[in-house]
Enzyme design. Structure first.
Site, mmCIF file in Angstrom:
data_model
loop_
_atom_site.group_PDB
_atom_site.id
_atom_site.type_symbol
_atom_site.label_atom_id
_atom_site.label_comp_id
_atom_site.label_asym_id
_atom_site.label_seq_id
_atom_site.Cartn_x
_atom_site.Cartn_y
_atom_site.Cartn_z
ATOM 1 N N GLN A 122 19.138 -9.803 4.481
ATOM 2 C CA GLN A 122 18.354 -10.203 3.313
ATOM 3 C C GLN A 122 18.661 -9.251 2.162
ATOM 4 O O GLN A 122 18.310 -8.076 2.214
ATOM 5 C CB GLN A 122 16.871 -10.157 3.666
ATOM 6 C CG GLN A 122 15.907 -10.427 2.550
ATOM 7 C CD GLN A 122 14.468 -10.208 3.006
ATOM 8 O OE1 GLN A 122 14.149 -10.344 4.180
ATOM 9 N NE2 GLN A 122 13.603 -9.842 2.082
ATOM 10 N N SER A 157 18.648 -4.439 5.807
ATOM 11 C CA SER A 157 18.617 -4.257 7.257
ATOM 12 C C SER A 157 19.757 -5.005 7.936
ATOM 13 O O SER A 157 19.985 -6.193 7.672
ATOM 14 C CB SER A 157 17.281 -4.745 7.821
ATOM 15 O OG SER A 157 16.211 -4.004 7.295
ATOM 16 N N GLU A 240 7.901 -13.043 6.119
ATOM 17 C CA GLU A 240 8.161 -11.676 6.548
ATOM 18 C C GLU A 240 6.875 -10.998 6.993
ATOM 19 O O GLU A 240 6.902 -10.039 7.772
ATOM 20 C CB GLU A 240 8.803 -10.909 5.390
ATOM 21 C CG GLU A 240 9.299 -9.520 5.745
ATOM 22 C CD GLU A 240 10.032 -8.858 4.596
ATOM 23 O OE1 GLU A 240 10.966 -8.097 4.865
ATOM 24 O OE2 GLU A 240 9.672 -9.107 3.427
ATOM 25 N N SER A 357 5.641 -2.152 -0.083
ATOM 26 C CA SER A 357 4.857 -0.935 0.098
ATOM 27 C C SER A 357 3.363 -1.233 0.130
ATOM 28 O O SER A 357 2.886 -2.241 -0.409
ATOM 29 C CB SER A 357 5.161 0.058 -1.026
ATOM 30 O OG SER A 357 4.639 -0.405 -2.252
ATOM 31 N N GLU A 359 1.003 0.188 -1.465
ATOM 32 C CA GLU A 359 0.430 0.148 -2.809
ATOM 33 C C GLU A 359 0.607 -1.225 -3.452
ATOM 34 O O GLU A 359 -0.323 -1.765 -4.071
ATOM 35 C CB GLU A 359 1.069 1.233 -3.691
ATOM 36 C CG GLU A 359 0.701 2.653 -3.309
ATOM 37 C CD GLU A 359 1.555 3.204 -2.176
ATOM 38 O OE1 GLU A 359 2.415 2.454 -1.646
ATOM 39 O OE2 GLU A 359 1.368 4.384 -1.815
#
Length: 376
Positions: A122, A157, A240, A357, A359
């Protein structure tokens, strides 16, 4: 086949083939070997039919509820037959391919990934646009019947193993933001692609940086509409954070159970243990609800950010507990069990970063679900 019949048949098949399907762990097991084992497990499960349930017939599946493939990943992860992170790339990428690729392209390509004949990656994040995906700069320009892609991706990845890449590139003006992005399906052996693995602190080269130098991608490999790649990305990201996290939930509960079984008397602080159990089962309950919503045909969206926040918190809580309980082994142990706990503890540090993340996820929850403002 209904879900219970599927579960009973799969459990019996996994039991009969356990010795061949069980993964190896330890300091001598390389990522190359993990990838080879994953391909073998997917091939055996596909050829036996289990990997095909829950996917549409038009891409080589047998149809049926999406809960079937959710249970397959759960069963494999809880039996130590796969590493859920690398296995779950299928759940991240295939639904979007089915939704946005030309039907004949999806029919050709998807079975290759399901069977383990290919690996895909991806290509979203870039060096300066990790969380701010709308500002990506990797560019694709139209040149007759191909796109010419130039730029860089990072934290990609398994790119060193990948045959294909679901790629986001800018096709509009630089100031167009998320409205000028197009999704492409690139061949990783195309001329002009350079892959450089990145060694992470847990000792695996799982991530890579990928460079594109005038790389040709056929126009027929465009996913969705030109300049509408943001729609593709917003479709992919909830996946995901859905079925792939369900697999992770099963794995974390299995590891928590192993910790309880192996820890010596007094090694586990009761309060820390209670918090880890509470988090594991709260995450499990939340993720289970997401699986059933998807099975009912409901479209996933920003609410899956809650699943991602719970995953990160749970993963770090479980492996913090493990670090306290088996501290000498995590620090200096050189046997297979110590190496595994150490690798998992180090990997868990990234749980608040990978896949979006913490946040950013909390910002999405606040702005899109609680209406507390606009996205930053």
């Amino acid at each position: 086949m209904d879900l219970q019949e599927f579960r009973d048949g799969l459990d019996a098949w996994l039991g009969e083939n356990a010795s061949e399907l069980e993964a190896a762990f330890g300091p001598d097991v390389t990522l190359d070997q993990e990838m080879e084992h994953l391909s073998k497990v997917k091939r055996l499960a596909f050829d036996a039919g289990w990997m095909r349930w829950g996917w549409p017939e038009r891409v080589g599946g047998y149809g049926g509820s999406t809960l079937m493939r959710a249970y397959l990943g759960e069963a494999l992860a809880s039996r130590d037959m796969i590493e859920p992170g690398i296995y779950s790339m299928t759940e991240v990428l295939v639904p979007t391919m089915i939704e946005f690729a030309r039907p004949e392209l999806a029919a050709e390509m998807v079975p290759r990934l399901l069977r383990g004949d290919e690996t895909w990656c991806q290509g979203f994040s870039e060096p300066s646009t990790g969380s701010n995906l709308g500002s990506l700069t990797c560019r694709a320009r139209r040149d007759g019947d191909v796109w010419r892609v130039t730029g860089q991706k990072v934290w990609t990845s398994l790119a060193q193993y990948a045959d294909r890449c679901v790629l986001l590139a800018r096709t509009g003006a630089p100031e167009s933001g998320s409205k000028g992005i197009t999704a492409l399906f690139a061949d990783m052996d195309a001329p002009g692609i350079t892959v450089r693995p990145i060694r992470a602190m847990h000792g695996r080269d799982e991530f890579c940086e990928v460079f594109f130098d005038d790389v040709p991608v056929p126009v027929g490999r465009t996913l969705g509409e030109v300049d509408r790649g943001w729609t593709v990305a917003m479709d992919l990201l909830p996946y995901e954070r859905s079925t792939s996290l369900w697999h992770r939930s099963a794995y974390l509960r299995q590891r928590l159970g192993r910790l309880l079984a192996s820890a010596t008397d007094g090694a586990l602080d009761p309060r820390d243990l209670g918090e880890a159990v509470q988090m594991a089962f709260a995450f499990h309950a939340r993720s289970r609800g997401t699986q059933h919503r998807m099975a009912r045909g409901e479209r996933l969206g920003p609410e899956t950010s809650i699943d991602k926040v719970l995953l990160a918190t749970t993963e770090q809580t479980v492996f913090d507990l493990a670090a306290d309980a088996v501290a000498p082994g995590i620090a200096v142990g050189d046997d297979a069990d110590s190496d595994r706990w150490r690798t998992e503890f180090l990997y868990s540090r990234a749980a608040t970063i990978y896949g979006g993340s913490a946040e950013i996820q909390r910002d999405i929850i606040a702005c899109r679900l609680l209406d507390l403002g606009t996205d930053r």
